[in-house]
Scaffold this motif. Structure first.
Motif, PDB file in Angstrom:
ATOM      1  N   ASN A  52       0.864  -1.194   0.000  1.00 53.61           N
ATOM      2  CA  ASN A  52       0.000   0.000   0.000  1.00 53.61           C
ATOM      3  C   ASN A  52       0.897   1.240   0.000  1.00 53.61           C
TER       4      ASN A  52
ATOM      5  N   THR B 206       0.963   3.741   2.087  1.00 53.69           N
ATOM      6  CA  THR B 206       1.461   4.149   3.403  1.00 53.69           C
ATOM      7  C   THR B 206       2.808   3.469   3.675  1.00 53.69           C
TER       8      THR B 206
ATOM      9  N   THR C 240      -4.104  16.929   3.855  1.00 56.73           N
ATOM     10  CA  THR C 240      -3.855  15.657   3.181  1.00 56.73           C
ATOM     11  C   THR C 240      -4.493  14.553   4.011  1.00 56.73           C
TER      12      THR C 240
ATOM     13  N   ALA D 173      -0.261   9.649  -4.184  1.00 56.75           N
ATOM     14  CA  ALA D 173      -1.351   8.674  -4.014  1.00 56.75           C
ATOM     15  C   ALA D 173      -2.499   8.921  -4.986  1.00 56.75           C
TER      16      ALA D 173
ATOM     17  N   THR E 199     -10.209   2.696  -3.386  1.00 57.49           N
ATOM     18  CA  THR E 199     -10.918   3.939  -3.719  1.00 57.49           C
ATOM     19  C   THR E 199     -10.172   4.792  -4.740  1.00 57.49           C
ATOM     20  N   LYS E 200      -8.998   4.340  -5.153  1.00 55.76           N
ATOM     21  CA  LYS E 200      -8.180   5.164  -6.049  1.00 55.76           C
ATOM     22  C   LYS E 200      -8.571   4.920  -7.502  1.00 55.76           C
TER      23      LYS E 200
ATOM     24  N   GLY F 280      -2.754  -1.453  -2.568  1.00 59.30           N
ATOM     25  CA  GLY F 280      -1.462  -1.487  -3.254  1.00 59.30           C
ATOM     26  C   GLY F 280      -0.845  -0.108  -3.358  1.00 59.30           C
TER      27      GLY F 280
ATOM     28  N   ARG G 246     -18.022  13.557   0.884  1.00 58.26           N
ATOM     29  CA  ARG G 246     -17.031  13.373   1.962  1.00 58.26           C
ATOM     30  C   ARG G 246     -16.296  14.670   2.274  1.00 58.26           C
TER      31      ARG G 246
HETATM   32  N1  T4K Z   1      -1.693   9.754   0.762  1.00 58.77           N
HETATM   33  C1  T4K Z   1      -2.885  10.273   0.411  1.00 58.77           C
HETATM   34  C2  T4K Z   1      -2.951  11.678  -0.045  1.00 58.77           C
HETATM   35  C3  T4K Z   1      -4.043   9.483   0.463  1.00 58.77           C
HETATM   36  O1  T4K Z   1      -5.235  10.006   0.112  1.00 58.77           O
HETATM   37  C4  T4K Z   1      -3.939   8.144   0.887  1.00 58.77           C
HETATM   38  C5  T4K Z   1      -5.111   7.305   0.973  1.00 58.77           C
HETATM   39  C6  T4K Z   1      -2.655   7.642   1.222  1.00 58.77           C
HETATM   40  C7  T4K Z   1      -1.552   8.487   1.157  1.00 58.77           C
HETATM   41  C8  T4K Z   1      -2.450   6.226   1.663  1.00 58.77           C
HETATM   42  O2  T4K Z   1      -2.703   5.309   0.616  1.00 58.77           O
HETATM   43  P1  T4K Z   1      -2.959   3.764   0.959  1.00 58.77           P
HETATM   44  O3  T4K Z   1      -2.028   3.358   2.071  1.00 58.77           O
HETATM   45  O4  T4K Z   1      -4.408   3.618   1.341  1.00 58.77           O
HETATM   46  O5  T4K Z   1      -2.627   3.057  -0.335  1.00 58.77           O
HETATM   47  C9  T4K Z   1      -9.988   6.311   2.013  1.00 58.77           C
HETATM   48  C10 T4K Z   1      -8.934   5.286   1.670  1.00 58.77           C
HETATM   49  O6  T4K Z   1      -8.954   4.196   2.569  1.00 58.77           O
HETATM   50  C11 T4K Z   1      -7.557   5.851   1.592  1.00 58.77           C
HETATM   51  O7  T4K Z   1      -6.786   4.924   0.846  1.00 58.77           O
HETATM   52  C12 T4K Z   1      -7.553   7.173   0.856  1.00 58.77           C
HETATM   53  N2  T4K Z   1      -6.262   7.802   0.837  1.00 58.77           N
HETATM   54  C13 T4K Z   1      -8.533   8.125   1.488  1.00 58.77           C
HETATM   55  C14 T4K Z   1      -8.589   9.440   0.758  1.00 58.77           C
HETATM   56  O8  T4K Z   1      -9.823   7.547   1.415  1.00 58.77           O
HETATM   57  P2  T4K Z   1     -11.586   6.480   4.060  1.00 58.77           P
HETATM   58  O9  T4K Z   1     -11.371   6.261   5.509  1.00 58.77           O
HETATM   59  O10 T4K Z   1     -12.279   7.719   3.658  1.00 58.77           O
HETATM   60  O11 T4K Z   1     -12.268   5.199   3.381  1.00 58.77           O
HETATM   61  P3  T4K Z   1     -13.749   4.659   3.494  1.00 58.77           P
HETATM   62  O12 T4K Z   1     -13.683   3.272   3.959  1.00 58.77           O
HETATM   63  O13 T4K Z   1     -14.608   5.613   4.255  1.00 58.77           O
HETATM   64  O14 T4K Z   1     -14.214   4.635   1.963  1.00 58.77           O
HETATM   65  C15 T4K Z   1     -14.455   5.806   1.246  1.00 58.77           C
HETATM   66  C16 T4K Z   1     -15.703   5.632   0.406  1.00 58.77           C
HETATM   67  O15 T4K Z   1     -15.492   4.624  -0.560  1.00 58.77           O
HETATM   68  C17 T4K Z   1     -16.941   5.215   1.201  1.00 58.77           C
HETATM   69  O16 T4K Z   1     -18.050   5.960   0.748  1.00 58.77           O
HETATM   70  C18 T4K Z   1     -17.119   3.742   0.859  1.00 58.77           C
HETATM   71  C19 T4K Z   1     -16.483   3.600  -0.496  1.00 58.77           C
HETATM   72  N3  T4K Z   1     -15.862   2.299  -0.700  1.00 58.77           N
HETATM   73  C20 T4K Z   1     -14.686   2.021  -0.058  1.00 58.77           C
HETATM   74  C21 T4K Z   1     -14.065   0.819  -0.230  1.00 58.77           C
HETATM   75  C22 T4K Z   1     -12.774   0.505   0.499  1.00 58.77           C
HETATM   76  C23 T4K Z   1     -16.445   1.364  -1.529  1.00 58.77           C
HETATM   77  O17 T4K Z   1     -17.516   1.636  -2.095  1.00 58.77           O
HETATM   78  N4  T4K Z   1     -15.813   0.166  -1.737  1.00 58.77           N
HETATM   79  C24 T4K Z   1     -14.636  -0.157  -1.123  1.00 58.77           C
HETATM   80  O18 T4K Z   1     -14.097  -1.247  -1.343  1.00 58.77           O
HETATM   81  O19 T4K Z   1     -10.129   6.434   3.402  1.00 58.77           O
END
Ligand code: T4K
Length: 440
Positions: free
Chosen positions: A110, A112, A134, A208, A234-235, A242, A362
Motif C-alpha cells: 500500500n 502508506t 492531506t 497517491a 478507492t483510487k 497497493g 465526503r
Molecule cells: N496519501 C494520500 C494523499 C491518500 O489520500 C492516501 C489514501 C494515502 C496516502 C495512503 O494510501 P494507501 O495506504 O491507502 O494506499 C480512504 C482510503 O482508505 C484511503 O486509501 C484514501 N487515501 C482516502 C482518501 O480515502 P476512508 O477512511 O475515507 O475510506 P472509506 O472506507 O470511508 O471509503 C471511502 C468511500 O469509498 C466510502 O463511501 C465507501 C467507499 N468504498 C470504499 C471501499 C474501500 C467502496 O464503495 N468500496 C470499497 O471497497 O479512506
C-alpha cells in the motif's frame, strides 16, 4: 453567514447545459425516486423520500474487465505462485514504467508502507515539511518512522504546498520536503526542487492521487527522489490495496526493493534491515487488469467532472476546483469549495442534507492532520495554516467514478441548488425541530 437573497419560489429547477452521454455507467438510473424537490417537506432531512434509492459514494471502486481478472487469478492458482515478485507483479511494474516513462516502478502492499520505505531509503532524520491538508497517512508514515512532520500551509488554487511557506519552516533539523499532489494536481514541483537544492534537502512526493497526471507535460512519477502512488480500492486504478514507488535513481530503486523485501538483495541472505511490503499476485493481477481500463476510467471521470462543472456553474457560493486542460489528469475527485461568506448553508449543513438523500459526499480532509490527536500537542500549527484551516471547513468531495451517471450528477446538482436557494429556511426549520426535540 449568508449574503445571498433567498428565493421564495419553489425550486423546481430546470437543468441548464445538457451534458452529452459518455462512456458506460455501471449503475442503472432509479426512476422510481422523485428527481426534484419542490418544497422543504420533500427533503429527506424533513421526512421526505431520499433522492436516491441506493447510496452514491465518493470512493466506489472502478473495476475493469472482471473476467480477465478472474482468468488471471485462475492462472495464479494453476501456477501456485502467490507472492514474492510473481509474474503479474512484474507485468504491472513494467506497465507502470511504460505509462509513466520512469526507470523503475516497484509495487508495494500500500502507499502508506511505500512512504515509510521512502523515508528509510532516503535516510531521513529529524523534521520533514509536509502539508496538513492531506490524508492522515502522509503524516503517519513520517511519524511511524520516528520523524517529525512540520505542517505547512497550501496554495488556495491547487490545495498543494505553498513554496513560500516551506522556506519559512526550514530549520537545522529539516531533512526533507514531502509534497502531496492532492486530487492529482501537481505540486509547484520546480519551486520545491529549487528550495530543496538550495537547502540541501531531500524532496519526494506522495502521489497517491496522481496516477495518470502530468506536470508541465511530463507524467507524475518522474519527480523528486521518488514518488509513491496508491492503488487502494478507492483510487483511480486499484489493486484492492497497493502502492507503486517510482524513481529514476537506480541505486535508490535497488534500496527500495530491498527494504520492501526483508532486506534481501539478489542473494540468499538479507543485506539490510527490511520489512515486508510486498504486493501479492491477486493484487498485482487486479492492478494490471484495471490499468488496462485506464482510458475508460479517465473518460468517465472527465465526463462526470464536466457534468458537475456545468451543473454547478451558476450556483452561488460553490466552486468546483479546476483541473487545467493542458495537463493529463485522471479526474478521480470532484472537489468543491463551499464559500462560507456566500453560500446560504455551511459545508457541514449541506453535507448533512446530502447524506440524508443518500449522497455520501465526503469532508476530505477534516479536521486537518495538524488537529488530529497525535499531532495537536506537538505542533500547535493552526495559527500558521490559514488556508488549510479554511479548506478543512469548506471542501466537499462529490460522488463520481464509473458507478455514477450523468443523470445522478444532475440530481445531485439539483439538490445542492435547491438547498442553497432555500438555505435560510432550511436552517431555521432544522433549528426549530432540534429545539423541539430537545424540550421533549
Ligand atoms: N496519501 C494520500 C494523499 C491518500 O489520500 C492516501 C489514501 C494515502 C496516502 C495512503 O494510501 P494507501 O495506504 O491507502 O494506499 C480512504 C482510503 O482508505 C484511503 O486509501 C484514501 N487515501 C482516502 C482518501 O480515502 P476512508 O477512511 O475515507 O475510506 P472509506 O472506507 O470511508 O471509503 C471511502 C468511500 O469509498 C466510502 O463511501 C465507501 C467507499 N468504498 C470504499 C471501499 C474501500 C467502496 O464503495 N468500496 C470499497 O471497497 O479512506
Amino acid at each position: 453567514m449568508s449574503n445571498s437573497p433567498e428565493t421564495a419560489a419553489p425550486a423546481n429547477v430546470a437543468l441548464s447545459s445538457p451534458v452529452t452521454a459518455g462512456p458506460r455507467c455501471e449503475r442503472p438510473v432509479d426512476h422510481q425516486f422523485p428527481s426534484t424537490k419542490s418544497t422543504l417537506d420533500d427533503l429527506a432531512i424533513f421526512g421526505g423520500p431520499p433522492a436516491f434509492a441506493e447510496r452514491l459514494h465518493v470512493g466506489r471502486p472502478n473495476i475493469g474487465d472482471a473476467e480477465r481478472f478472474i482468468d488471471r487469478v485462475r492462472d495464479v492458482f494453476d501456477r501456485r505462485w502467490l507472492s514474492n515478485h510473481g509474474t503479474y507483479l512484474a507485468q504491472l511494474e513494467e506497465r507502470v514504467v511504460t505509462l509513466v516513462g520512469c526507470r523503475h516502478a516497484i509495487g508495494v502492499a500500500n502507499a502508506t508502507l511505500g512512504l515509510q520505505i521512502a523515508c528509510r531509503a532516503l535516510d531521513l532524520t529529524g523534521e520533514v515539511i509536509v502539508p496538513s491538508f492531506t490524508f492522515a497517512a502522509t503524516a503517519h508514515s513520517l511519524a511511524w518512522e520516528g520523524l517529525q512532520p512540520v505542517f505547512c500551509d497550501v496554495a488556495p488554487a491547487t490545495h498543494n504546498l505553498d513554496p513560500a511557506h516551506v522556506v519559512k519552516l526550514i530549520s537545522p533539523r529539516t531533512s526533507a520536503i514531502l509534497g502531496v499532489h492532492l486530487w492529482g494536481l501537481p505540486c509547484a514541483i520546480d519551486e520545491l526542487a529549487g528550495i530543496a537544492s538550495d537547502h540541501n534537502l531531500k524532496l519526494f512526493f506522495d502521489a497517491a492521487h496522481a496516477l495518470g497526471c502530468s506536470y508541465r507535460g511530463q507524467p507524475i512519477g518522474n519527480f523528486g527522489a521518488l514518488e509513491v502512488f496508491s492503488l487502494h480500492a478507492t483510487k483511480f486504478v486499484n489493486a484492492f490495496e497497493g502502492g507503486i514507488i517510482c524513481t529514476n535513481d537506480d541505486a535508490l530503486a535497488r534500496r527500495v526493493r530491498m527494504l520492501a523485501n526483508f532486506g534481501y538483495g539478489e542473494g540468499e541472505i538479507p543485506e539490510i534491515v527490511g520489512t515486508n511490503a510486498k504486493m501479492h499476485e491477486a493484487s498485482a493481477a487486479m492492478g494490471l487488469t484495471n490499468l488496462e481500463s485506464l482510458g475508460e476510467f479517465v473518460a468517465v471521470n472527465r465526463r462526470n467532472y464536466h457534468a458537475y462543472r456545468a451543473q454547478l456553474a451558476s450556483v452561488d457560493g460553490v466552486r468546483v476546483i479546476d483541473y487545467p486542460e493542458r495537463e493529463d489528469h485522471n479526474y478521480q475527485y470532484v472537489v468543491v469549495e463551499i464559500d462560507g461568506a456566500r453560500a446560504t448553508l455551511t459545508r457541514d449543513e449541506l453535507l448533512e442534507l446530502l447524506t440524508a438523500e443518500k449522497v455520501l459526499a465526503r469532508r476530505y480532509f477534516f479536521p486537518g492532520v495538524h488537529r488530529l490527536a497525535p499531532y495537536r500537542a506537538t505542533d500547535g500549527a493552526a495559527a500558521r495554516l490559514p488556508v488549510t484551516e479554511r479548506l478543512c471547513e469548506s471542501v466537499l468531495l462529490l460522488p463520481t467514478g464509473t458507478t455514477v451517471s450523468v443523470a445522478d450528477i444532475q440530481r445531485v446538482a439539483e439538490l445542492i441548488r435547491f438547498a442553497l436557494l432555500h438555505g435560510a429556511s432550511i436552517r431555521a426549520r432544522r433549528a426549530s425541530e432540534m429545539g423541539a426535540a430537545a424540550t421533549i
